[in-house]
Design a protein around this motif. Structure first.
Motif, PDB file in Angstrom:
ATOM      1  N   LEU A 131      -1.539   4.221   6.423  1.00 52.81           N
ATOM      2  CA  LEU A 131      -0.764   4.869   5.360  1.00 52.81           C
ATOM      3  C   LEU A 131      -1.547   5.991   4.685  1.00 52.81           C
ATOM      4  O   LEU A 131      -0.996   7.028   4.333  1.00 52.81           O
ATOM      5  CB  LEU A 131      -0.308   3.835   4.329  1.00 52.81           C
ATOM      6  N   ASN A 132      -2.861   5.779   4.548  1.00 49.18           N
ATOM      7  CA  ASN A 132      -3.694   6.824   3.946  1.00 49.18           C
ATOM      8  C   ASN A 132      -3.733   8.072   4.805  1.00 49.18           C
ATOM      9  O   ASN A 132      -3.618   9.186   4.294  1.00 49.18           O
ATOM     10  CB  ASN A 132      -5.121   6.319   3.756  1.00 49.18           C
ATOM     11  N   GLU A 133      -3.923   7.852   6.104  1.00 49.70           N
ATOM     12  CA  GLU A 133      -3.948   8.992   7.035  1.00 49.70           C
ATOM     13  C   GLU A 133      -2.620   9.743   7.000  1.00 49.70           C
ATOM     14  O   GLU A 133      -2.584  10.971   7.018  1.00 49.70           O
ATOM     15  CB  GLU A 133      -4.224   8.517   8.470  1.00 49.70           C
ATOM     16  N   SER A 134      -1.522   8.990   6.933  1.00 51.36           N
ATOM     17  CA  SER A 134      -0.194   9.603   6.881  1.00 51.36           C
ATOM     18  C   SER A 134      -0.071  10.466   5.630  1.00 51.36           C
ATOM     19  O   SER A 134       0.429  11.602   5.683  1.00 51.36           O
ATOM     20  CB  SER A 134       0.904   8.542   6.837  1.00 51.36           C
ATOM     21  N   ALA A 135      -0.566   9.937   4.514  1.00 50.40           N
ATOM     22  CA  ALA A 135      -0.504  10.679   3.248  1.00 50.40           C
ATOM     23  C   ALA A 135      -1.345  11.951   3.339  1.00 50.40           C
ATOM     24  O   ALA A 135      -0.950  13.007   2.823  1.00 50.40           O
ATOM     25  CB  ALA A 135      -0.996   9.796   2.112  1.00 50.40           C
ATOM     26  N   MET A 136      -2.501  11.857   4.018  1.00 52.61           N
ATOM     27  CA  MET A 136      -3.379  13.023   4.184  1.00 52.61           C
ATOM     28  C   MET A 136      -2.651  14.119   4.970  1.00 52.61           C
ATOM     29  O   MET A 136      -2.696  15.292   4.603  1.00 52.61           O
ATOM     30  CB  MET A 136      -4.646  12.645   4.957  1.00 52.61           C
ATOM     31  N   HIS A 159       0.800  -1.227   0.000  1.00 48.13           N
ATOM     32  CA  HIS A 159       0.000   0.000   0.000  1.00 48.13           C
ATOM     33  C   HIS A 159       0.836   1.281   0.000  1.00 48.13           C
ATOM     34  O   HIS A 159       0.275   2.369  -0.058  1.00 48.13           O
ATOM     35  CB  HIS A 159      -0.986  -0.003   1.171  1.00 48.13           C
ATOM     36  N   SER A 160       2.158   1.153   0.068  1.00 48.16           N
ATOM     37  CA  SER A 160       2.952   2.382  -0.018  1.00 48.16           C
ATOM     38  C   SER A 160       3.591   2.523  -1.404  1.00 48.16           C
ATOM     39  O   SER A 160       4.305   3.479  -1.666  1.00 48.16           O
ATOM     40  CB  SER A 160       3.992   2.437   1.099  1.00 48.16           C
ATOM     41  N   GLU A 212      -3.674  -0.170   5.858  1.00 52.51           N
ATOM     42  CA  GLU A 212      -3.917   0.685   4.692  1.00 52.51           C
ATOM     43  C   GLU A 212      -4.404   2.058   5.162  1.00 52.51           C
ATOM     44  O   GLU A 212      -3.977   3.098   4.659  1.00 52.51           O
ATOM     45  CB  GLU A 212      -4.953   0.036   3.780  1.00 52.51           C
ATOM     46  N   ASN A 213      -5.276   2.029   6.144  1.00 54.93           N
ATOM     47  CA  ASN A 213      -5.814   3.260   6.724  1.00 54.93           C
ATOM     48  C   ASN A 213      -4.698   4.123   7.316  1.00 54.93           C
ATOM     49  O   ASN A 213      -4.662   5.336   7.126  1.00 54.93           O
ATOM     50  CB  ASN A 213      -6.842   2.866   7.799  1.00 54.93           C
ATOM     51  N   ASN A 224       2.377   3.401  -4.215  1.00 50.14           N
ATOM     52  CA  ASN A 224       2.017   4.622  -4.956  1.00 50.14           C
ATOM     53  C   ASN A 224       2.122   5.884  -4.083  1.00 50.14           C
ATOM     54  O   ASN A 224       1.513   6.904  -4.371  1.00 50.14           O
ATOM     55  CB  ASN A 224       0.595   4.504  -5.517  1.00 50.14           C
ATOM     56  N   LYS A 225       2.887   5.769  -2.982  1.00 51.74           N
ATOM     57  CA  LYS A 225       3.004   6.920  -2.077  1.00 51.74           C
ATOM     58  C   LYS A 225       4.464   7.346  -1.926  1.00 51.74           C
ATOM     59  O   LYS A 225       5.349   6.490  -1.863  1.00 51.74           O
ATOM     60  CB  LYS A 225       2.423   6.567  -0.698  1.00 51.74           C
TER      61      LYS A 225
END
Ligand code: ADP
Length: 354
Positions: A296-301, A265-266, A293-294, A268-269
C-alpha cells in the motif's frame, strides 16, 4: 647535597667535586648512528603507535557498547498501541488478553496463588505482527515497553552479554510493571554446546537469561515476550515451565486477515473507490502483514509521484510487481512474477489457511 656526603671512595670524591664546581664534563662516546638503528627505531615507533591506536580504539568500542547498554536499560516507553491495531491474529490476541489483567494487577494473582506467567514466545515468519502484539500487550495494560534484540546480547567481550541480561532485568524490576520484548531470541537462545566450546560466551549469556527468568520469585508484574522465526534452533531449557512456557504461533495471514490488514493500512490513504480490497486480499497469498503494508505504501508513492488524486488499481498493480520483484532478487529460484501472480490468484480461491 655534596657537603654532607662522606665517603672514602676517590671516584665519588671526584664526582662530588665536579658537582660542586658545576664542572660536569660531558663525555662523548661513539655517536655513530647506523642504518640498522634507524630502522629498528622506526619499527619500535610503529609498533608502539599501533598498539596505542588499537588500545584506544578498543576502549572506545567498549565505551560505545557500555553506552548502548545504558540506553537499552533506560529505554522504557509507554506505547499507545492496542489490540485493535493488530489486524487478524485473533487467537494470539485472545491468549495475550489474559495477561493484561495480570500486568495491571499482579498482587491479585499473588493473593490467589495463581501460577505466574513469565514468558511468552511468539514464533512465525517475519513481518507477521509479533512486535506489534507485544507492544499492544504493554499498551492495553498501560505499562512500560522495553524492547531489545537478541543480537544485542551477542558480544565480543567475555561476560558482557551476560551482564547486559542482568542489567536489563535489574532495571525492569526497578521500573515495576512492564513488558520486556526480546526480538530474535534465537540469536542468544541457540541450543547450548557446553563449556569449553567456542560458543562458551553465548552459553553464558543464555544461562544468565534462564537464571533471571527463574528469578521472578513473586508476582512482579513483568512479562517477557520473545519473538523468533526459528523456534527449532532454540535451547529446550527456554521452553520449559517458568520460562517461555506459553508459545503462540503467528502464521502468515489468511485471506480474511489480509483483508483486515489492507483495510487497516489504507485508512489514511485516498484509495480509489474502484479498488476492491477483498479481491486484493485474494491476490496476495503468502504476503505477510509487513508486505501488505509495503504494497500500500508503494502504491501511495506511485500515485503521489504521478500527482493523482486517488490511489488506483493501476498504481497498486505496479506496486505489486515492484514488491514481488524485490523478493525475486533475493530468491533466484522463484518463478516469474507474472506466473507468481496468477498462481497466487488461483490458490487464493479458497483463501490460505495458516
Ligand atoms: P514481526 O515482529 O513479526 O517481524 P512486526 O510486528 O514488526 O513483525 O510488523 C512489521 C509491520 O508490519 C508492522 O509495524 C505493521 O505495520 C505491519 N503489520 C504486520 N502484521 C500486521 C497486522 N497483523 N496488522 C497490522 N499491521 C501489521
Amino acid at each position: 647535597n655534596g657537603e654532607n656526603f662522606i665517603t672514602d671512595n676517590p671516584r665519588i670524591e671526584n664526582l662530588k667535586e665536579s658537582l660542586l664546581l658545576k664542572d660536569i664534563e660531558v663525555i662523548e662516546g661513539d655517536s655513530k648512528v647506523t642504518l640498522k638503528d634507524i630502522v629498528s627505531g622506526i619499527f619500535v615507533l610503529i609498533l608502539v603507535g599501533s598498539l596505542m591506536y588499537f588500545l584506544n580504539k578498543n576502549s572506545k568500542q567498549a565505551q560505545k557498547e557500555m553506552l548502548k547498554m545504558a540506553n537499552i536499560e533506560n529505554d522504557n516507553h509507554k506505547t499507545n498501541l492496542k489490540f485493535h491495531d493488530v489486524a487478524g491474529n485473533e487467537e494470539a490476541k485472545e491468549s495475550l488478553k489474559e495477561l493484561v489483567g495480570f500486568l495491571k494487577n499482579p498482587e491479585k494473582f499473588e493473593r490467589y496463588g495463581a501460577r505466574i506467567p513469565r514468558g511468552v514466545l511468539l514464533y512465525g515468519p517475519p513481518g507477521t505482527g509479533k512486535t506489534l502484539l507485544a507492544k499492544a500487550l504493554a499498551g492495553e495494560a498501560n505499562v512500560a515497553f522495553k524492547a531489545i534484540s537478541g543480537s544485542d546480547f551477542v558480544q565480543v567481550y567475555a561476560g558482557l552479554g551476560a551482564s547486559r541480561v542482568r542489567n536489563l532485568f535489574k532495571n525492569a524490576r526497578k521500573e515495576g510493571k512492564c513488558v520486556i520484548f526480546i526480538d530474535e531470541i534465537d540469536a542468544l537462545g541457540k541450543k547450548r554446546r557446553g563449556i569449553g566450546t567456542s560458543s562458551d560466551e553465548s552459553d553464558r549469556t543464555l544461562n544468565a537469561l534462564l537464571t533471571e527468568m527463574s528469578g521472578f520469585a513473586k508476582n512482579e508484574g513483568i512479562i517477557v515476550v520473545a519473538a523468533t522465526n526459528r523456534i527449532d534452533t532454540l535451547d529446550d531449557a527456554l521452553l520449559r515451565p517458568g520460562r517461555f512456557d506459553r508459545q503462540i504461533e503467528i502464521g502468515l495471514p489468511d485471506v480474511n486477515a489480509r483483508k483486515k490488514i489492507l483495510e487497516y493500512h489504507s485508512k489514511n490513504k485516498p484509495i480509489d473507490k474502484n479498488v476492491d480490497l477483498g479481491r486484493l486480499a485474494y491476490e496476495t497469498v503468502y504476503f505477510s502483514g509487513a508486505k501488505l503494508e509495503n504494497l500500500l505504501n508503494e502504491s501511495a508513492m506511485i500515485a503521489a509521484k504521478n500527482n493523482n488524486i486517488t490511489i488506483t488499481l493501476d498504481h497498486i498493480d505496479k506496486a505489486f510487481y515492484q514488491v514481488i520483484a524485490g523478493e525475486e532478487k533475493k530468491d533466484r529460484s522463484a518463478i516469474s512474477i507474472k506466473e507468481k501472480k496468477i498462481t497466487a490468484y488461483h490458490e487464493s480461491g479458497h483463501g490460505l489457511v495458516t
